[in-house]
Design a protein around this motif. Structure first.
Motif, short mmCIF file in Angstrom:
data_model
loop_
_atom_site.label_atom_id
_atom_site.label_comp_id
_atom_site.label_asym_id
_atom_site.label_seq_id
_atom_site.Cartn_x
_atom_site.Cartn_y
_atom_site.Cartn_z
N ARG A 233 -86.28 -66.97 -1.18
CA ARG A 233 -87.73 -67.02 -1.21
C ARG A 233 -88.36 -66.42 0.05
O ARG A 233 -89.60 -66.37 0.15
N MET A 234 -87.54 -65.94 0.97
CA MET A 234 -88.07 -65.36 2.20
C MET A 234 -88.93 -64.12 1.97
O MET A 234 -90.00 -63.98 2.59
N PRO A 235 -88.53 -63.15 1.11
CA PRO A 235 -89.38 -61.97 0.92
C PRO A 235 -90.79 -62.32 0.47
O PRO A 235 -91.73 -61.60 0.76
N GLY A 236 -90.95 -63.45 -0.25
CA GLY A 236 -92.25 -63.83 -0.76
C GLY A 236 -93.23 -64.30 0.29
O GLY A 236 -94.44 -64.36 0.03
N ILE A 237 -92.74 -64.66 1.48
CA ILE A 237 -93.67 -65.10 2.54
C ILE A 237 -93.79 -64.06 3.65
O ILE A 237 -94.56 -64.26 4.59
N LEU A 238 -93.06 -62.96 3.54
CA LEU A 238 -93.21 -61.88 4.51
C LEU A 238 -94.48 -61.09 4.20
O LEU A 238 -94.91 -61.05 3.04
N PRO A 239 -95.09 -60.45 5.18
CA PRO A 239 -96.30 -59.65 4.92
C PRO A 239 -96.01 -58.55 3.90
O PRO A 239 -94.89 -58.03 3.85
#
Length: 515
Positions: A233-239
């Motif tokens: 789920r990290m890519p979803g909170i990156l700018p």
């Protein structure tokens, strides 16, 4: 008659002009020079069949083809189209006047159909830069190439269609793309959301800090505690990707042959998760004919290394240099290529071989020496390059069964974006520095000035945990990010304390059982 057509050769993620000179005169032999590889040398039979299917005749005269510059190695079957067109023009079966305005690339089937190629985007960017008016390229690659503005991109289906265009001026389909709209529509979609994750608020906070500052992170916890779930789920909170980042990421996937047909741009940050049996070459890139590895495919995105301690130590050690330099240099006897590798590393591992060291309800069955040996698979220099090291404990039943939705990725991303805007303003005059994780020692001294209480906390932590000088800088970088998330100009003792809490493996007592 001497005729020239124009193509391109891929070097790293960029392209260079290749001029194909075709001379047809009296004689009965065929010669191809200019450092072609086996696939190009075998093109004669493919071109002959495609020309005859298109209704033309293969020249039976003396044919000499030079691919210039002669010292630049050319690879692959993508030169079939310019070679075939050059042969027909030199044999006066096609007019040659338009050829100096057109770049063309494409592999030919025996039936004359154009097959997709690698590197359409960097080829299109080169054509636009060098002043060519148009690019002829296989249909499957046309949308990718059409993101380059100021260049007319023709979607070619077969050799006959291209020959008809050169002979009569009847244009193939022209592809046009609104890149801004494509980027905006795709970026609004978040596939894996943090709202699905129950509990683990301290870990979510650590991952938010990591995303806000571009920091590498290691999660340590027992099986089933949610490490992989949260990493995905990290890519979803990156700018969201900027246009520049999107183009650069697309170029890497394009030259690697991993861009899907009829794709325009990479609109989401990549997430790569290589298996722990990956080889050093597959991870960092290289090979006989160098290609980007997993760390370059994760450029501008996330590289997730699950079961970190199971990776071969030699594989992990080759990552130390790209983690610092954010690029990888592949050196060969005759040439050197650089691939970008500015990725965020997210790693996960068990705390011991059985996986239950420090578990609240299950007993660890590992002897002390096995725990130490397991943890020692990750070298000190590599750990120093991981800014955030956070321990994960299993989620209690009460939190798992809670029906209240957790905070969404969209809300977390907004805080991350706000923190990144502060950093962009901070580093607007700095080259190659875009976030806190990339700060140089000089920039740390300039932008991170803890108060006296914070410095005292840091001194105590260094004395107690044996923190290295590199880890000291990492703590200050993370503290700066925590302050940015709170929109604080100053780095206070509270920020330093939280940053120190993210250095679990620096503790001298970690992995030591109490008997």
């Amino acid at each position: 008659m001497l005729v020239k057509t124009y193509a391109a050769a891929l070097q790293s993620i960029h392209a260079e002009i290749v001029t194909i000179e075709v001379n047809v005169n009296e004689g009965t032999w065929f010669q191809l020079v200019g450092l072609p590889d086996a696939a190009i040398r075998e093109s004669h039979e493919r071109i002959k069949s495609a020309i005859e299917i298109a209704g033309y005749e293969m020249p039976c005269s003396n044919v000499v083809i030079n691919m210039s510059p002669a010292d630049l190695r050319k690879e692959g079957a993508a030169y079939d189209l310019p070679l075939a067109v050059g042969l027909l023009a030199a044999d006066e079966q096609l007019p040659y006047e338009k050829l100096n305005e057109i770049m063309m690339m494409g592999e030919l089937g025996l039936d004359g159909k154009l097959k997709p190629i690698k590197g359409a985007l960097p080829i299109a960017m080169l054509a636009q830069k060098e002043g060519y008016k148009s690019l002829i390229i296989p249909r499957e690659n046309a949308r990718e190439a059409a993101v380059v503005k100021g260049l007319k991109v023709y979607a070619g289906d077969n050799l006959k269609e291209i020959c008809n265009f050169l002979a009569t001026g009847e244009e193939p389909e022209i592809i046009e793309i609104d890149t801004d709209q494509e980027l905006h529509i795709q970026q609004e979609q978040i596939e894996a959301d943090f709202s699905d994750v129950r509990g683990q608020e301290n870990v979510k906070r650590a991952l938010e800090v990591a995303a806000a500052g571009g920091h590498n992170v290691l999660m340590i916890g027992s099986p089933g505690s949610g490490k992989s779930m949260m990493a995905k789920r990290m890519p979803g909170i990156l700018p969201p990707l900027s246009m520049e980042e999107s183009l650069e990421t697309t170029m890497i996937y394009s030259v690697s042959g991993k861009l899907k047909a009829n794709t325009t741009l990479m609109t989401k940050r990549p997430f790569r998760s290589p298996h722990h049996t990956v080889s050093p070459v597959a991870l960092v890139g290289g090979g006989t004919h160098p290609k980007p590895g997993e760390i370059s495919l994760a450029h501008n995105g996330v590289l997730f290394l699950d079961e970190l301690a199971e990776y071969n130590r030699a594989v992990l050690e080759v990552m130390r240099q790209p983690l610092e330099d954010r690029k990888i240099t592949i050196a060969r006897a005759k040439y050197t290529v650089d691939y970008p590798a500015s990725f965020m590393m997210v790693a996960a591992m068990n705390p011991c071989p059985c996986g239950y060291y420090n578990h609240p309800t299950r007993e660890c069955t590992c002897p002390q020496y096995k725990i130490q040996r397991y943890l020692s698979k990750i070298s000190g220099p590599l750990l120093d390059r991981i800014d955030i090291q956070v321990e994960i404990v299993p989620v209690p039943f009460e939190e798992i069964s809670d029906t209240e939705p957790a905070e969404s990725s969209k809300k977390i991303r907004q805080r991350v974006v706000n923190a990144r805007k502060i950093q962009q303003e901070r580093f607007k005059n700095a080259k190659h520095v875009h976030c806190n994780a990339q700060m140089t020692p000089a920039q740390i001294r300039k932008f991170v000035r803890p108060d006296e209480e914070g410095l005292e906390r840091l001194k105590q932590a260094m004395d107690r945990f044996g923190i290295s000088a590199r880890a000291y800088d990492r703590i200050l970088r993370v503290a700066r990010t925590i302050a940015d998330l709170e929109d604080s100009i100053d780095v206070t003792s509270k920020h330093i304390a939280e940053a120190i809490s993210y250095r679990n493996l620096d503790r001298k007592t970690w992995g030591q059982k109490a008997f």
